[in-house]
Design a protein around this motif. Structure first.
Motif, PDB file in Angstrom:
ATOM      1  N   GLY A   1     -10.432   4.015 -41.601  1.00 31.73           N
ATOM      2  CA  GLY A   1     -11.093   2.815 -41.117  1.00 31.73           C
ATOM      3  C   GLY A   1     -11.099   2.667 -39.612  1.00 31.73           C
ATOM      4  O   GLY A   1     -11.316   3.626 -38.868  1.00 31.73           O
ATOM      5  N   CYS A   2     -10.852   1.437 -39.139  1.00 30.76           N
ATOM      6  CA  CYS A   2     -10.942   1.152 -37.702  1.00 30.76           C
ATOM      7  C   CYS A   2      -9.859   1.872 -36.910  1.00 30.76           C
ATOM      8  O   CYS A   2     -10.076   2.233 -35.746  1.00 30.76           O
TER       9      CYS A   2
ATOM     10  N   SER B   1     -14.680  -3.578 -51.369  1.00 32.36           N
ATOM     11  CA  SER B   1     -14.474  -3.713 -49.926  1.00 32.36           C
ATOM     12  C   SER B   1     -15.328  -2.707 -49.153  1.00 32.36           C
ATOM     13  O   SER B   1     -15.404  -1.529 -49.511  1.00 32.36           O
ATOM     14  N   THR B   2     -15.951  -3.190 -48.094  1.00 31.73           N
ATOM     15  CA  THR B   2     -16.765  -2.319 -47.232  1.00 31.73           C
ATOM     16  C   THR B   2     -16.171  -2.243 -45.821  1.00 31.73           C
ATOM     17  O   THR B   2     -16.849  -1.847 -44.890  1.00 31.73           O
ATOM     18  N   TRP B   3     -14.902  -2.618 -45.689  1.00 35.35           N
ATOM     19  CA  TRP B   3     -14.260  -2.653 -44.375  1.00 35.35           C
ATOM     20  C   TRP B   3     -14.363  -1.311 -43.648  1.00 35.35           C
ATOM     21  O   TRP B   3     -14.807  -1.236 -42.510  1.00 35.35           O
TER      22      TRP B   3
ATOM     23  N   GLY C   1     -17.862  -0.378 -42.630  1.00 39.54           N
ATOM     24  CA  GLY C   1     -18.270  -1.162 -41.474  1.00 39.54           C
ATOM     25  C   GLY C   1     -17.673  -0.655 -40.177  1.00 39.54           C
ATOM     26  O   GLY C   1     -18.345  -0.647 -39.133  1.00 39.54           O
ATOM     27  N   CYS C   2     -16.418  -0.239 -40.228  1.00 39.87           N
ATOM     28  CA  CYS C   2     -15.771   0.315 -39.026  1.00 39.87           C
ATOM     29  C   CYS C   2     -16.534   1.526 -38.512  1.00 39.87           C
ATOM     30  O   CYS C   2     -16.838   1.625 -37.315  1.00 39.87           O
TER      31      CYS C   2
END
Length: 332
Positions: free
Chosen positions: A46-47, A80-82, A85-86
């Motif tokens: 992720g991010c 979840s699309t976290w 999105g990151c």
């Protein structure tokens, strides 16, 4: 993330087989390869991964072509699309998604999946991937299935495993806008279960993958040359992967590879392994490869300076700005 398993070593061929086949040294083969295989990296998820890739770029000299991501069962259930999105916000257009076949708590079985229990879950996640611009992503379902360390180990029920894989691929392909490539990724090294016993069929596989880390457990082979000979020639090693893929008219991949150490051992700072992998990747029909520039599970990180010889070999083989042949993806 790869969980390394104990192996047995059988050494039969010379370690420089890939380069020798072309009558060249590994360095010559790298430099003269007619293609540049897309190279990715794993830093974190992720991010955090976005920030790690930015650090890698500063060390490496250019953007990697792609990144590797791991999705959990819980993330799929929650929708979840976290992480998507990151990567999208960072402009990362190419991501290889590792997607589990079962939950970590062993609350479901391969037979239930084969009967269709999770079809909607996978189709819905495919829709989200398409929504975020990843409709052409590489999907590696149930990675390292030939080992016994994940809930989806194929040895538990090979026939259900194959049927379930086919159902997942069918469900994900049914999402409008989906053009995924499915990577059938085995664990490198010796395992009791033979991966071909879980091959779901050419219609449902696009890439024959392998996760490969520079470690063996036979002390008689624990030299740079011995380790490389093992990885080439063990019962289901690199030579087997290449030949099996050719028989099925598929390219190969290395979604995870690296040199380093874990508590039970490892080749450590081994530029020979880097050079041989670079030569093998360049000489083979390789779709892509991702270096494990990460400390978790197997500490293969190069960009932090703790493996200077391997880092230098990696930069010589892959780093810095290079001319791109037409038709290859551009970095994100």
């Amino acid at each position: 993330m790869m969980r390394i398993v104990a192996t047995l070593c059988s050494v039969v061929l010379a370690s420089c087989i890939a380069a020798a086949a072309f009558g060249q040294s590994p360095a010559q083969q790298i430099d003269q390869s007619p293609k540049r295989v897309p190279l990715g990296v794993y830093e974190k998820a992720g991010c955090d991964g976005v920030r790690g890739v930015a650090d890698f770029k500063r060390w490496f000299g250019r953007n990697p072509d792609q990144t590797l991501e791991f999705i959990t069962w819980q993330i799929m259930q929650e929708g979840s699309t976290w992480a998507m999105g990151c990567w999208k916000n960072a402009g990362q257009k190419s991501v290889v998604y590792s997607i589990p076949m079962l939950p970590d708590d062993n609350s479901a079985t391969l037979a239930e999946g084969a009967a269709g229990k999770f079809d909607a879950l996978f189709r819905n996640y495919a829709l989200k991937l398409v929504q975020f611009g990843y409709g052409h992503a590489v999907i590696r379902l149930g990675w390292e299935f030939n080992g016994d360390w994940y809930p989806w180990a194929a040895s538990k029920d090979p026939e259900s495993w194959k049927a379930y894989w086919r159902r997942i691929v069918t469900a994900m392909r049914s999402a409008p806008g989906a053009h995924f490539k499915f990577d059938w990724t085995m664990a490198g090294g010796w395992t009791d279960f033979l991966p071909e016993a879980a091959y779901p069929g050419d219609e449902y596989v696009d890439i024959i993958g392998m996760d490969l880390y520079n470690i063996v457990w036979d002390k008689n082979a624990d030299t740079p040359e011995g380790r490389w000979d093992f990885h080439l020639n063990t019962r289901r090693g690199l030579v087997w992967q290449r030949d099996f893929a050719a028989q099925h008219r598929k390219p190969i991949s290395f979604a995870e590879w690296g040199t380093g150490k874990q508590p039970s051992g490892g080749g450590g700072d081994d530029p020979y392994f880097i050079e041989q992998m670079a030569a093998w990747i360049g000489a083979s029909n390789t779709a892509y490869h991702n270096y494990w520039d990460h400390t978790g599970g197997f500490n293969a990180k190069l960009s932090d300076g703790h493996q200077p010889q391997s880092a230098a070999a990696f930069l010589r083989a892959f780093g810095g700005p290079k001319p791109r042949p037409p038709g290859l993806m551009q970095p994100g």
